[in-house]
Design a protein around this motif. Structure first.
Motif: not given
Length: 354
Positions: A116-122
Motif C-alpha cells: 500500500l505504501d508503494l502505491g497499490f490501490d485496493p
C-alpha cells in the motif's frame, strides 16, 4: 556465456514467446523495460473484447529484496495503465512448509502495508493474503479432484530440454551456497510441523490462486505476470484449467530478472552477496550499490534494478543506460542517487514493523 539477454533470447526462441514490443497493450512506453517476453502476443490489447485480470504475487521467505520491490512496482504500473490487478501475498506457503503461523501472519501484514505504501490501490484491484481468502479455499476444495502433480511439469517437453547457460550458472550458484540461510530468511524460519498433505494443499491452493477468478466468473481472461524464471506457472495454470471445470484464457507476461552482484548470475536470498535486501543497514546498501562499476547495462545489477525496481520513466532510463555504458562520474552520481532511493525503501519497510 551466462548473460541474461542470451537467456531471454533462448527462452523466447525455444518456447515460442514474443518480445514485448506491441504486446503489452495499454502499458505506456515508460514501463515497458520491465518486460522481456509474452506468450500470447497482444493479449492486453484485447481487453475490450473480454474482461481481463492481471494476476501476480510474491512468496514470503523474509524481508523484501529488490526483485520483490520490482514485483510490487510493476503491479502498481499495471494498475495505473488501467488494468485490473490481483496481488497475492503467499503466506500459507511458508506455513505449510513449517513456518510459525504467528510469524507468518506478522510478516504478511508488513508486506500488505508495504504494498500500500508503494502505491497499490485496493480500490482498483485485489491485494490479499492466502489465509484470508476463504472463497479461494472453497474453490480449492472443489477443484482438488482435478489436480494432478504432473501439472507442474511442462506438457510440451520443455522441462527435458537442457538448461540455458544462465540457468546452469544459477543452479551452480545455489549448489555452491549449499543451502545457506542468512538474516533475510530468519523471519520465517521453518521449525514447525509439515507433511506431504501440506505440500499438496499448498500446490493446489497455488494453482487456484490463479484460477479462482475464472472459476467464479469474475473474469474471462487471466494474464499471469511474473519473472521469466517462473514461466512454468503459466503452463501449470493452463494444465490445471484444462483438467478442471474452468473456462477462460490464460496468458503469461514476464518481467526481467536481476543479475546478482559480484558476478553472481541472479539476485537471490540464498546466494550470499548476490542482492540487496531491505533488511540491510543503509551503509551496507550504499556499499553494495556503489560496487557496480557500470559497463554493459545488460549485466549491470544496478541498472537492471533501475529498470525493474524504480519509477524512472523511459527517457530517464535511456540516459541512465548511457551513463552505465560510459561509467565515470555520471554513473557514480546515478548510482548514488539510486542507493538513496533504496535506503528510503528500507526505511519504509522498517516502518511497517511499528
Amino acid at each position: 556465456m551466462t548473460s541474461l539477454p542470451d537467456h531471454y533470447e533462448t527462452v523466447r526462441e525455444r518456447d515460442d514467446y514474443e518480445p514485448i514490443e506491441g504486446a503489452v497493450g495499454p502499458v505506456p512506453a515508460a514501463e515497458r523495460r520491465r518486460f522481456v517476453a509474452v506468450d500470447d502476443e497482444g493479449v492486453l490489447t484485447r481487453t475490450d473484447e473480454r474482461s481481463t485480470l492481471v494476476a501476480t504475487g510474491v512468496g514470503m521467505t523474509g524481508p523484501p529484496h529488490l526483485g520483490t520491490v520490482g514485483q510490487f512496482l510493476t503491479a502498481v504500473a499495471l494498475q495505473e495503465a488501467g488494468l485490473d490487478v490481483q496481488f497475492v501475498i503467499a503466506d500459507l506457503e511458508p506455513y505449510h512448509s513449517g513456518a510459525s503461523l504467528d510469524r507468518v501472519r506478522a510478516l504478511a501484514e508488513r508486506y500488505r502495508a508495504f504494498a500500500l505504501d508503494l502505491g497499490f490501490d485496493p480500490e482498483r484491484g485485489r491485494l490479499r493474503t492466502q489465509r484470508e481468502a476463504t472463497d479461494v479455499m472453497r474453490t480449492a476444495q472443489l477443484l482438488a479432484p482435478y489436480y494432478d502433480p504432473e501439472a507442474w511439469t511442462p506438457a510440451d517437453g520443455s522441462g527435458e530440454r537442457p538448461p540455458t547457460d544462465w540457468e546452469r550458472a544459477v543452479r551452480e550458484a545455489y549448489e555452491a551456497a549449499d543451502g545457506e540461510r542468512g538474516p533475510a530468511t530468519a523471519a520465517v524460519e521453518r521449525s514447525g510441523p509439515t507433511s506431504d498433505a501440506a505440500d499438496i494443499h499448498s500446490a493446489v491452493l497455488h494453482g487456484v490462486d490463479f484460477l479462482h477468478p475464472l472459476y467464479a466468473g469474475d473474469y474471462e481472461r487471466l494474464v499471469l505476470q511474473f519473472g521469466v524464471d517462473e514461466r512454468h506457472l503459466a503452463r501449470m495454470a493452463r494444465r490445471f484449467r484444462d483438467a478442471a471445470p474452468v473456462e477462460g484464457g490464460v496468458a503469461g507476461l514476464y518481467t526481467r530478472m536481476l543479475p546478482g552482484f559480484d558476478g553472481t548470475p541472479k539476485m537471490a536470498k540464498s546466494i550470499p552477496g548476490s542482492g540487496v535486501s531491505l533488511a540491510m543497514a543503509p551503509a551496507e546498501i550504499r556499499e553494495r550499490i556503489a560496487g557496480d562499476p557500470g559497463g554493459d547495462p545488460a549485466t549491470s545489477p544496478v541498472f537492471q534494478a533501475m529498470c525493474l525496481a524504480s519509477r524512472y520513466d523511459a527517457e530517464r532510463l535511456e540516459r541512465l543506460e548511457r551513463a552505465c555504458e560510459t561509467g565515470g562520474e555520471e554513473w557514480a552520481r546515478a548510482r548514488d542517487e539510486y542507493a538513496e532511493f533504496v535506503v528510503g525503501l528500507a526505511e519504509r519497510w522498517r516502518a511497517t514493523a511499528d
